[in-house]
Design a protein around this motif. Structure first.
Motif, PDB file in Angstrom:
ATOM      1  N   SER A  25      -1.412   9.889  -1.096  1.00  0.00           N
ATOM      2  CA  SER A  25      -1.129  10.891  -2.132  1.00  0.00           C
ATOM      3  C   SER A  25      -0.194  10.378  -3.229  1.00  0.00           C
ATOM      4  O   SER A  25       0.107  11.115  -4.174  1.00  0.00           O
ATOM      5  CB  SER A  25      -0.511  12.131  -1.482  1.00  0.00           C
ATOM      6  N   ALA A  26       0.256   9.136  -3.140  1.00  0.00           N
ATOM      7  CA  ALA A  26       1.210   8.591  -4.115  1.00  0.00           C
ATOM      8  C   ALA A  26       0.616   8.564  -5.514  1.00  0.00           C
ATOM      9  O   ALA A  26      -0.569   8.306  -5.704  1.00  0.00           O
ATOM     10  CB  ALA A  26       1.639   7.187  -3.706  1.00  0.00           C
ATOM     11  N   PRO A  83       1.702  -1.589   3.905  1.00  0.00           N
ATOM     12  CA  PRO A  83       2.900  -0.882   3.430  1.00  0.00           C
ATOM     13  C   PRO A  83       4.165  -1.579   3.911  1.00  0.00           C
ATOM     14  O   PRO A  83       4.183  -2.190   4.970  1.00  0.00           O
ATOM     15  CB  PRO A  83       2.791   0.507   4.057  1.00  0.00           C
ATOM     16  N   GLN A  87       0.829  -1.200   0.000  1.00  0.00           N
ATOM     17  CA  GLN A  87       0.000   0.000   0.000  1.00  0.00           C
ATOM     18  C   GLN A  87       0.868   1.257   0.000  1.00  0.00           C
ATOM     19  O   GLN A  87       1.663   1.466   0.905  1.00  0.00           O
ATOM     20  CB  GLN A  87      -0.918   0.024   1.222  1.00  0.00           C
ATOM     21  N   PRO A  88       0.714   2.086  -1.051  1.00  0.00           N
ATOM     22  CA  PRO A  88       1.468   3.345  -1.078  1.00  0.00           C
ATOM     23  C   PRO A  88       0.750   4.409  -0.244  1.00  0.00           C
ATOM     24  O   PRO A  88      -0.401   4.223   0.163  1.00  0.00           O
ATOM     25  CB  PRO A  88       1.459   3.716  -2.568  1.00  0.00           C
ATOM     26  N   ALA A  89       1.425   5.528  -0.020  1.00  0.00           N
ATOM     27  CA  ALA A  89       0.798   6.659   0.666  1.00  0.00           C
ATOM     28  C   ALA A  89      -0.438   7.096  -0.122  1.00  0.00           C
ATOM     29  O   ALA A  89      -0.491   6.937  -1.349  1.00  0.00           O
ATOM     30  CB  ALA A  89       1.784   7.817   0.774  1.00  0.00           C
ATOM     31  N   PRO A  94      -6.438   6.320  -4.505  1.00  0.00           N
ATOM     32  CA  PRO A  94      -5.680   5.595  -3.482  1.00  0.00           C
ATOM     33  C   PRO A  94      -5.884   4.084  -3.582  1.00  0.00           C
ATOM     34  O   PRO A  94      -6.919   3.619  -4.065  1.00  0.00           O
ATOM     35  CB  PRO A  94      -6.235   6.140  -2.169  1.00  0.00           C
TER      36      PRO A  94
END
Length: 159
Positions: A40-41, A145, A36-38, A117
């Motif tokens: 806002s990624a 993440p 899982q990216p941030a 997201p």
């Protein structure tokens, strides 16, 4: 004895699935996942193992997804000076009788221009395109993440 078997089965069914896979012809795709990216990624990396149980090689030549503007195959490398680089590769050879791991620090799928997201626990559809096996529909599981910082994919323009 039956109560023990029933209890064991109930426990196993209650555990979340830790891996998933799909088999198409001689190819087996094991646990496609995206850490899982941030929120806002704008980019994310996709990983999996590809097993070729056949007697002929195949090649991964493309990736498609509806959750990113662009999905391509990359390879991360570290040069002699210790500088990490990432570049687009045209194909990944899957030799017969072998497993190729798409993992952090090596080959991976790069999802660029995320459309929203990616939430832990979600399954996101994609298509792997192989030279011989053709189009293989898979689902990437959004895993927790990694917490390792990773690469700055947003600054990479390759492909």
């Amino acid at each position: 004895m039956n109560r023990i078997l029933a209890l064991a089965a109930a426990i196993l069914l209650a555990l979340p699935a830790m891996a998933h896979e799909i088999t198409v012809g001689d190819l087996q795709i094991v646990h496609p996942y995206i850490p899982q990216p941030a929120v806002s990624a704008k980019t994310a990396g996709g990983y999996m193992a590809i097993v070729n149980n056949g007697t002929e090689p195949d090649r991964l030549i493309g990736v498609e997804s509806d959750f990113a503007a662009k999905s391509i195959v990359h390879e991360s490398k570290v040069d002699a000076g210790g500088m990490g680089t990432m570049e687009h590769v045209e194909a990944i050879e899957i030799p017969p009788g072998q497993t190729v791991n798409l993992e952090q620090g090596g080959y991976h799928v790069m999802f660029m221009g995320l459309t929203g997201p990616l939430t832990k626990g979600e399954m996101r559809k994609a298509v792997l395109i192989f030279e011989k096996a053709g189009r293989v529909e898979i689902e990437f599981e959004i895993d927790p993440p990694t917490g390792q910082g990773g690469h700055d994919h947003d600054s990479h323009s390759g492909g």
